[in-house]
Scaffold this motif. Structure first.
Motif, PDB file in Angstrom:
ATOM      1  N   CYS A   1     -16.138  -6.890  10.106  1.00  0.00           N
ATOM      2  CA  CYS A   1     -16.769  -7.084   8.805  1.00  0.00           C
ATOM      3  C   CYS A   1     -17.351  -5.771   8.297  1.00  0.00           C
ATOM      4  CB  CYS A   1     -17.815  -8.195   8.879  1.00  0.00           C
ATOM      5  SG  CYS A   1     -19.439  -7.720   9.449  1.00  0.00           S
ATOM      6  N   PRO A   2     -17.668  -5.689   7.005  1.00  0.00           N
ATOM      7  CA  PRO A   2     -18.223  -4.458   6.440  1.00  0.00           C
ATOM      8  C   PRO A   2     -19.541  -4.022   7.077  1.00  0.00           C
ATOM      9  CG  PRO A   2     -17.414  -5.861   4.688  1.00  0.00           C
ATOM     10  CD  PRO A   2     -17.362  -6.667   5.956  1.00  0.00           C
ATOM     11  N   HIS A   3     -20.191  -4.914   7.838  1.00  0.00           N
ATOM     12  CA  HIS A   3     -21.445  -4.581   8.508  1.00  0.00           C
ATOM     13  C   HIS A   3     -21.205  -4.090   9.932  1.00  0.00           C
ATOM     14  CE1 HIS A   3     -22.228  -7.651   5.391  1.00  0.00           C
ATOM     15  NE2 HIS A   3     -23.107  -6.744   5.041  1.00  0.00           N
ATOM     16  N   GLY A   4     -19.918  -3.953  10.303  1.00  0.00           N
ATOM     17  CA  GLY A   4     -19.556  -3.393  11.596  1.00  0.00           C
ATOM     18  C   GLY A   4     -19.450  -4.381  12.734  1.00  0.00           C
ATOM     19  N   GLU A   5     -19.711  -5.654  12.470  1.00  0.00           N
ATOM     20  CA  GLU A   5     -19.593  -6.649  13.529  1.00  0.00           C
ATOM     21  C   GLU A   5     -18.133  -7.045  13.721  1.00  0.00           C
ATOM     22  OE1 GLU A   5     -22.269  -9.952  13.282  1.00  0.00           O
ATOM     23  OE2 GLU A   5     -23.984  -8.648  12.844  1.00  0.00           O
ATOM     24  N   VAL A   6     -17.765  -7.276  14.960  1.00  0.00           N
ATOM     25  CA  VAL A   6     -16.412  -7.701  15.308  1.00  0.00           C
ATOM     26  C   VAL A   6     -16.431  -9.209  15.483  1.00  0.00           C
ATOM     27  CG1 VAL A   6     -14.522  -7.470  16.967  1.00  0.00           C
ATOM     28  CG2 VAL A   6     -15.952  -5.476  16.405  1.00  0.00           C
ATOM     29  N   PHE A   7     -15.538  -9.898  14.770  1.00  0.00           N
ATOM     30  CA  PHE A   7     -15.453 -11.353  14.812  1.00  0.00           C
ATOM     31  C   PHE A   7     -14.205 -11.751  15.588  1.00  0.00           C
ATOM     32  CE2 PHE A   7     -17.664 -12.313  10.456  1.00  0.00           C
ATOM     33  CZ  PHE A   7     -18.811 -11.679  10.891  1.00  0.00           C
ATOM     34  N   ALA A   8     -14.376 -12.616  16.571  1.00  0.00           N
ATOM     35  CA  ALA A   8     -13.216 -13.124  17.303  1.00  0.00           C
ATOM     36  C   ALA A   8     -12.408 -14.043  16.401  1.00  0.00           C
ATOM     37  CB  ALA A   8     -13.658 -13.880  18.548  1.00  0.00           C
ATOM     38  N   GLY A   9     -11.098 -13.889  16.464  1.00  0.00           N
ATOM     39  CA  GLY A   9     -10.172 -14.822  15.846  1.00  0.00           C
ATOM     40  C   GLY A   9      -9.533 -15.582  16.994  1.00  0.00           C
ATOM     41  N   ARG A  10      -8.266 -15.290  17.251  1.00  0.00           N
ATOM     42  CA  ARG A  10      -7.632 -15.895  18.433  1.00  0.00           C
ATOM     43  C   ARG A  10      -8.171 -15.277  19.711  1.00  0.00           C
ATOM     44  NH1 ARG A  10      -1.431 -17.604  17.034  1.00  0.00           N
ATOM     45  NH2 ARG A  10      -1.935 -18.608  15.058  1.00  0.00           N
ATOM     46  N   GLY A  11      -8.657 -14.052  19.620  1.00  0.00           N
ATOM     47  CA  GLY A  11      -9.286 -13.400  20.757  1.00  0.00           C
ATOM     48  C   GLY A  11      -8.306 -12.642  21.635  1.00  0.00           C
ATOM     49  N   PHE A  12      -8.773 -12.364  22.831  1.00  0.00           N
ATOM     50  CA  PHE A  12      -7.997 -11.579  23.788  1.00  0.00           C
ATOM     51  C   PHE A  12      -6.855 -12.392  24.384  1.00  0.00           C
ATOM     52  CE2 PHE A  12     -12.216  -9.515  24.004  1.00  0.00           C
ATOM     53  CZ  PHE A  12     -11.830  -8.234  23.659  1.00  0.00           C
ATOM     54  N   ASP A  13      -5.774 -11.698  24.669  1.00  0.00           N
ATOM     55  CA  ASP A  13      -4.650 -12.244  25.428  1.00  0.00           C
ATOM     56  C   ASP A  13      -4.042 -13.494  24.807  1.00  0.00           C
ATOM     57  OD1 ASP A  13      -4.955 -10.177  27.321  1.00  0.00           O
ATOM     58  OD2 ASP A  13      -6.507 -11.325  28.360  1.00  0.00           O
ATOM     59  N   ARG A  14      -3.880 -13.464  23.486  1.00  0.00           N
ATOM     60  CA  ARG A  14      -3.278 -14.585  22.764  1.00  0.00           C
ATOM     61  C   ARG A  14      -2.203 -14.077  21.810  1.00  0.00           C
ATOM     62  NH1 ARG A  14      -4.295 -19.500  25.008  1.00  0.00           N
ATOM     63  NH2 ARG A  14      -6.317 -19.319  26.021  1.00  0.00           N
ATOM     64  N   TYR A  15      -1.192 -14.883  21.646  1.00  0.00           N
ATOM     65  CA  TYR A  15      -0.144 -14.642  20.652  1.00  0.00           C
ATOM     66  C   TYR A  15      -0.769 -14.799  19.268  1.00  0.00           C
ATOM     67  CZ  TYR A  15       4.377 -15.134  18.295  1.00  0.00           C
ATOM     68  OH  TYR A  15       5.459 -14.959  17.477  1.00  0.00           O
ATOM     69  N   GLN A  16      -0.447 -13.886  18.360  1.00  0.00           N
ATOM     70  CA  GLN A  16      -0.961 -13.971  16.994  1.00  0.00           C
ATOM     71  C   GLN A  16       0.117 -14.425  16.031  1.00  0.00           C
ATOM     72  OE1 GLN A  16      -1.889  -9.760  17.399  1.00  0.00           O
ATOM     73  NE2 GLN A  16      -1.819 -10.873  19.312  1.00  0.00           N
ATOM     74  N   ALA A  17      -0.272 -14.645  14.809  1.00  0.00           N
ATOM     75  CA  ALA A  17       0.679 -14.978  13.754  1.00  0.00           C
ATOM     76  C   ALA A  17       0.649 -13.927  12.656  1.00  0.00           C
ATOM     77  CB  ALA A  17       0.350 -16.355  13.179  1.00  0.00           C
ATOM     78  N   ALA A  18      -0.198 -12.927  12.779  1.00  0.00           N
ATOM     79  CA  ALA A  18      -0.487 -12.012  11.676  1.00  0.00           C
ATOM     80  C   ALA A  18       0.590 -10.965  11.390  1.00  0.00           C
ATOM     81  CB  ALA A  18      -1.820 -11.307  11.925  1.00  0.00           C
ATOM     82  N   GLN A  19       1.343 -10.518  12.380  1.00  0.00           N
ATOM     83  CA  GLN A  19       2.286  -9.423  12.159  1.00  0.00           C
ATOM     84  C   GLN A  19       3.605  -9.858  11.515  1.00  0.00           C
ATOM     85  OE1 GLN A  19      -0.615  -8.037  13.488  1.00  0.00           O
ATOM     86  NE2 GLN A  19       0.197  -8.264  15.556  1.00  0.00           N
ATOM     87  N   GLY A  20       3.953 -11.115  11.656  1.00  0.00           N
ATOM     88  CA  GLY A  20       5.195 -11.590  11.042  1.00  0.00           C
ATOM     89  C   GLY A  20       6.438 -11.351  11.875  1.00  0.00           C
ATOM     90  N   THR A  21       6.285 -10.849  13.100  1.00  0.00           N
ATOM     91  CA  THR A  21       7.416 -10.645  14.003  1.00  0.00           C
ATOM     92  C   THR A  21       7.007 -11.087  15.403  1.00  0.00           C
ATOM     93  OG1 THR A  21       6.805  -8.423  14.743  1.00  0.00           O
ATOM     94  CG2 THR A  21       8.136  -8.580  12.732  1.00  0.00           C
ATOM     95  N   THR A  22       7.945 -11.564  16.170  1.00  0.00           N
ATOM     96  CA  THR A  22       7.622 -12.026  17.515  1.00  0.00           C
ATOM     97  C   THR A  22       7.074 -10.894  18.371  1.00  0.00           C
ATOM     98  OG1 THR A  22       9.294 -13.743  17.373  1.00  0.00           O
ATOM     99  CG2 THR A  22       8.558 -13.127  19.581  1.00  0.00           C
ATOM    100  N   ALA A  23       7.755  -9.746  18.426  1.00  0.00           N
ATOM    101  CA  ALA A  23       7.280  -8.636  19.254  1.00  0.00           C
ATOM    102  C   ALA A  23       5.915  -8.142  18.769  1.00  0.00           C
ATOM    103  CB  ALA A  23       8.291  -7.503  19.257  1.00  0.00           C
ATOM    104  N   GLY A  24       5.729  -8.042  17.470  1.00  0.00           N
ATOM    105  CA  GLY A  24       4.441  -7.601  16.938  1.00  0.00           C
ATOM    106  C   GLY A  24       3.324  -8.551  17.282  1.00  0.00           C
ATOM    107  N   ASN A  25       3.614  -9.840  17.268  1.00  0.00           N
ATOM    108  CA  ASN A  25       2.590 -10.842  17.562  1.00  0.00           C
ATOM    109  C   ASN A  25       2.303 -10.977  19.053  1.00  0.00           C
ATOM    110  OD1 ASN A  25       2.084 -11.568  14.887  1.00  0.00           O
ATOM    111  ND2 ASN A  25       3.754 -13.035  14.880  1.00  0.00           N
ATOM    112  N   THR A  26       3.238 -10.576  19.877  1.00  0.00           N
ATOM    113  CA  THR A  26       3.063 -10.656  21.324  1.00  0.00           C
ATOM    114  C   THR A  26       2.465  -9.381  21.898  1.00  0.00           C
ATOM    115  OG1 THR A  26       4.978 -12.116  21.505  1.00  0.00           O
ATOM    116  CG2 THR A  26       4.284 -11.017  23.516  1.00  0.00           C
ATOM    117  N   ASP A  27       2.898  -8.222  21.382  1.00  0.00           N
ATOM    118  CA  ASP A  27       2.601  -6.943  22.014  1.00  0.00           C
ATOM    119  C   ASP A  27       1.396  -6.195  21.451  1.00  0.00           C
ATOM    120  OD1 ASP A  27       4.867  -7.480  23.485  1.00  0.00           O
ATOM    121  OD2 ASP A  27       6.159  -6.183  22.287  1.00  0.00           O
ATOM    122  N   TYR A  28       0.874  -6.606  20.294  1.00  0.00           N
ATOM    123  CA  TYR A  28      -0.223  -5.896  19.635  1.00  0.00           C
ATOM    124  C   TYR A  28      -1.360  -6.855  19.313  1.00  0.00           C
ATOM    125  CZ  TYR A  28       3.027  -2.065  18.740  1.00  0.00           C
ATOM    126  OH  TYR A  28       3.929  -1.037  18.879  1.00  0.00           O
TER     127      TYR A  28
END
Length: 159
Positions: free
Chosen positions: A69-96
């Motif tokens: 956030c603009p105040h410098g706090e880090v907010f957990a979303g899916r968190g550590f060691d989870r597949y994401q949906a944000a990158q739009g590619t399987t490798a991007g969502n798995t590896d980053y």
């Protein structure tokens, strides 16, 4: 660094599949301006993003690993060691790890926001994640992470 876990937002544990992101992090932005002034605005924004990702996109959870956030706090979303949906590619969502800067339009990240991102990146490095920082546009045809953050990436600001 202040790291707000999912419980802070009243969320249950994520149902996202496990993954082992180790290639670095991918920066994202909102698209339109967020105009987040107060910390309560940031919390409400993060909760809206999760609702949109679940109800609008049909995803199992918010698409991002984390947000800063603009105040410098880090907010957990899916968190550590989870597949994401944000990158739009399987490798991007798995590896980053995906990190939303919680800004949009021509908004610039604040100094404390960049500091929070740097501290979070240091944590990732301590966990064995490579120092690579990329923009969403490198994985998918999109404007994300926007002109301002894209320019910082192009200038090697995060190197």
């Amino acid at each position: 660094m202040i790291l707000r876990q999912r419980e802070y937002f009243g969320w249950p544990p994520t149902e996202a599949d496990p993954a082992e992101p180790s290639e670095g992090l991918v920066l994202h932005y909102n698209g339109s301006a967020t105009s987040l002034r107060e910390h309560s605005d940031c919390v409400a924004y993060w909760q809206r993003v999760r609702r949109f990702h679940i109800d609008g996109n049909g995803w199992v959870d918010i698409g991002y690993s984390f947000g800063v956030c603009p105040h410098g706090e880090v907010f957990a979303g899916r968190g550590f060691d989870r597949y994401q949906a944000a990158q739009g590619t399987t490798a991007g969502n798995t590896d980053y790890y995906s990190v939303s800067l919680m800004i949009g339009g021509v908004e610039s990240p604040t100094e404390v926001q960049l500091g929070g991102l740097a501290e979070f990146r240091g944590l990732l490095l301590d966990l064995g994640v490579t120092p690579c920082v990329r923009g969403h546009r490198e994985f998918f045809a999109t404007e994300c992470p926007g002109a301002v953050v894209g320019e910082l990436l192009d200038q090697g600001f995060f190197s």
